[in-house]
Scaffold this motif. Structure first.
Motif, mmCIF file in Angstrom:
data_model
loop_
_atom_site.group_PDB
_atom_site.id
_atom_site.type_symbol
_atom_site.label_atom_id
_atom_site.label_comp_id
_atom_site.label_asym_id
_atom_site.label_seq_id
_atom_site.Cartn_x
_atom_site.Cartn_y
_atom_site.Cartn_z
ATOM 1 N N GLN A 1 33.117 -22.729 17.138
ATOM 2 C CA GLN A 1 32.891 -22.818 15.705
ATOM 3 C C GLN A 1 32.540 -21.428 15.195
ATOM 4 O OE1 GLN A 1 29.880 -25.736 15.048
ATOM 5 N NE2 GLN A 1 31.102 -27.390 15.893
ATOM 6 N N ASN A 2 33.013 -21.076 14.015
ATOM 7 C CA ASN A 2 32.752 -19.774 13.400
ATOM 8 C C ASN A 2 33.155 -18.617 14.310
ATOM 9 O OD1 ASN A 2 31.581 -21.057 11.128
ATOM 10 N ND2 ASN A 2 29.666 -21.234 12.244
ATOM 11 N N ARG A 3 34.256 -18.767 15.016
ATOM 12 C CA ARG A 3 34.794 -17.754 15.926
ATOM 13 C C ARG A 3 33.838 -17.412 17.060
ATOM 14 N NH1 ARG A 3 37.048 -13.024 12.336
ATOM 15 N NH2 ARG A 3 37.441 -12.235 14.420
ATOM 16 N N GLU A 4 32.867 -18.300 17.330
ATOM 17 C CA GLU A 4 31.920 -18.099 18.419
ATOM 18 C C GLU A 4 32.381 -18.929 19.613
ATOM 19 O OE1 GLU A 4 27.953 -17.326 15.717
ATOM 20 O OE2 GLU A 4 28.260 -19.291 16.609
ATOM 21 N N LYS A 5 32.962 -18.266 20.571
ATOM 22 C CA LYS A 5 33.501 -18.943 21.746
ATOM 23 C C LYS A 5 32.723 -18.577 23.008
ATOM 24 C CE LYS A 5 37.732 -19.594 24.368
ATOM 25 N NZ LYS A 5 39.165 -19.328 24.449
ATOM 26 N N HIS A 6 32.390 -17.297 23.156
ATOM 27 C CA HIS A 6 31.721 -16.817 24.355
ATOM 28 C C HIS A 6 30.239 -16.586 24.094
ATOM 29 C CE1 HIS A 6 35.968 -15.478 25.218
ATOM 30 N NE2 HIS A 6 35.695 -16.387 26.131
ATOM 31 N N PHE A 7 29.420 -16.996 25.063
ATOM 32 C CA PHE A 7 27.966 -16.928 24.926
ATOM 33 C C PHE A 7 27.343 -16.399 26.204
ATOM 34 C CE2 PHE A 7 29.431 -20.025 21.938
ATOM 35 C CZ PHE A 7 28.578 -19.944 20.861
ATOM 36 N N ILE A 8 26.158 -15.826 26.066
ATOM 37 C CA ILE A 8 25.359 -15.353 27.196
ATOM 38 C C ILE A 8 23.958 -15.935 27.044
ATOM 39 C CG2 ILE A 8 24.279 -13.342 28.274
ATOM 40 C CD1 ILE A 8 26.673 -11.703 27.468
ATOM 41 N N VAL A 9 23.384 -16.382 28.158
ATOM 42 C CA VAL A 9 21.988 -16.811 28.130
ATOM 43 C C VAL A 9 21.149 -15.538 28.020
ATOM 44 C CG1 VAL A 9 20.123 -17.954 29.376
ATOM 45 C CG2 VAL A 9 22.437 -18.898 29.482
ATOM 46 N N SER A 10 20.576 -15.317 26.845
ATOM 47 C CA SER A 10 19.841 -14.072 26.593
ATOM 48 C C SER A 10 18.390 -14.151 27.038
ATOM 49 C CB SER A 10 19.909 -13.703 25.116
ATOM 50 O OG SER A 10 19.406 -14.745 24.315
ATOM 51 N N LYS A 11 17.836 -15.359 27.077
ATOM 52 C CA LYS A 11 16.435 -15.489 27.470
ATOM 53 C C LYS A 11 16.182 -16.895 27.996
ATOM 54 C CE LYS A 11 13.438 -13.535 24.744
ATOM 55 N NZ LYS A 11 12.563 -13.290 23.588
ATOM 56 N N VAL A 12 15.352 -16.976 29.012
ATOM 57 C CA VAL A 12 14.879 -18.258 29.524
ATOM 58 C C VAL A 12 13.452 -18.418 29.012
ATOM 59 C CG1 VAL A 12 14.346 -19.583 31.599
ATOM 60 C CG2 VAL A 12 16.358 -18.118 31.553
ATOM 61 N N LEU A 13 13.191 -19.481 28.301
ATOM 62 C CA LEU A 13 11.892 -19.692 27.657
ATOM 63 C C LEU A 13 10.987 -20.532 28.557
ATOM 64 C CD1 LEU A 13 13.282 -20.414 24.089
ATOM 65 C CD2 LEU A 13 12.452 -18.242 25.002
ATOM 66 N N TRP A 14 10.357 -19.846 29.501
ATOM 67 C CA TRP A 14 9.465 -20.536 30.440
ATOM 68 C C TRP A 14 8.227 -21.023 29.706
ATOM 69 C CZ3 TRP A 14 11.303 -21.814 35.009
ATOM 70 C CH2 TRP A 14 12.341 -21.076 35.546
ATOM 71 N N PRO A 15 7.720 -22.214 30.053
ATOM 72 C CA PRO A 15 6.499 -22.711 29.402
ATOM 73 C C PRO A 15 5.285 -21.869 29.789
ATOM 74 C CG PRO A 15 7.213 -24.221 31.128
ATOM 75 C CD PRO A 15 8.251 -23.154 31.027
ATOM 76 N N ASP A 16 4.249 -21.896 28.954
ATOM 77 C CA ASP A 16 3.029 -21.143 29.236
ATOM 78 C C ASP A 16 2.346 -21.629 30.511
ATOM 79 O OD1 ASP A 16 3.369 -19.569 26.992
ATOM 80 O OD2 ASP A 16 2.219 -20.923 25.715
ATOM 81 N N ASP A 17 2.422 -22.916 30.752
ATOM 82 C CA ASP A 17 1.835 -23.504 31.957
ATOM 83 C C ASP A 17 2.885 -23.478 33.066
ATOM 84 O OD1 ASP A 17 0.709 -25.040 33.944
ATOM 85 O OD2 ASP A 17 0.213 -26.730 32.647
ATOM 86 N N PRO A 18 2.673 -22.687 34.130
ATOM 87 C CA PRO A 18 3.674 -22.593 35.196
ATOM 88 C C PRO A 18 3.925 -23.901 35.940
ATOM 89 C CG PRO A 18 1.772 -21.172 35.652
ATOM 90 C CD PRO A 18 1.532 -21.839 34.344
ATOM 91 N N ALA A 19 3.041 -24.876 35.761
ATOM 92 C CA ALA A 19 3.229 -26.166 36.417
ATOM 93 C C ALA A 19 4.279 -27.019 35.697
ATOM 94 C CB ALA A 19 1.905 -26.926 36.485
ATOM 95 N N LEU A 20 4.576 -26.667 34.453
ATOM 96 C CA LEU A 20 5.553 -27.429 33.678
ATOM 97 C C LEU A 20 6.970 -26.932 33.964
ATOM 98 C CD1 LEU A 20 3.722 -27.560 30.234
ATOM 99 C CD2 LEU A 20 3.937 -29.385 31.921
ATOM 100 N N PRO A 21 7.952 -27.823 33.895
ATOM 101 C CA PRO A 21 9.337 -27.410 34.163
ATOM 102 C C PRO A 21 9.947 -26.664 32.981
ATOM 103 C CG PRO A 21 9.283 -29.727 33.572
ATOM 104 C CD PRO A 21 7.846 -29.266 33.649
ATOM 105 N N LEU A 22 10.972 -25.901 33.270
ATOM 106 C CA LEU A 22 11.726 -25.197 32.239
ATOM 107 C C LEU A 22 12.421 -26.209 31.342
ATOM 108 C CD1 LEU A 22 13.021 -22.623 31.038
ATOM 109 C CD2 LEU A 22 14.845 -22.934 32.697
ATOM 110 N N GLU A 23 12.376 -25.973 30.039
ATOM 111 C CA GLU A 23 13.040 -26.866 29.094
ATOM 112 C C GLU A 23 14.093 -26.144 28.245
ATOM 113 O OE1 GLU A 23 12.742 -30.186 28.736
ATOM 114 O OE2 GLU A 23 11.293 -30.295 30.368
ATOM 115 N N MET A 24 13.766 -24.946 27.741
ATOM 116 C CA MET A 24 14.596 -24.316 26.720
ATOM 117 C C MET A 24 15.103 -22.933 27.138
ATOM 118 S SD MET A 24 14.363 -26.764 24.575
ATOM 119 C CE MET A 24 14.888 -26.292 22.957
ATOM 120 N N ILE A 25 16.259 -22.566 26.545
ATOM 121 C CA ILE A 25 16.844 -21.244 26.732
ATOM 122 C C ILE A 25 17.304 -20.714 25.383
ATOM 123 C CG2 ILE A 25 17.644 -21.639 29.094
ATOM 124 C CD1 ILE A 25 20.490 -22.057 27.799
#
Length: 78
Positions: free
Chosen positions: A25-49
């Motif tokens: 959509q909007n000529r956006e075809k290729h993407f890169i994971v620019s950041k992994v948003l780790w939770p503040d609590d290291p015991a919690l699993p990764l949810e967002m990028i």
């Protein structure tokens, strides 16, 4: 009929990984994971990028498991 298995993803290997939108959509075809948003609590699993469009540099935040949906994303640049 070809059955496509979702890619097995390791959250620690997501940074800088490349993705292709199945329906660009909007000529956006290729993407890169620019950041992994780790939770503040290291015991919690990764949810967002953060996923950055190569063409427009637009950044979107989404659950990392959304990349396993082969109807929306393909691993690598195609």
């Amino acid at each position: 009929m070809i059955i496509v298995k979702p890619p097995k993803l390791n959250p620690r290997k997501l940074p800088r990984s490349k993705w292709t939108a199945v329906a660009p959509q909007n000529r956006e075809k290729h993407f890169i994971v620019s950041k992994v948003l780790w939770p503040d609590d290291p015991a919690l699993p990764l949810e967002m990028i953060e996923l950055e469009a190569v063409h427009s540099k637009r950044v979107q935040v989404l659950p990392w498991r959304a990349l396993q949906d082969t109807s929306v994303w393909r691993q690598g640049w195609h």
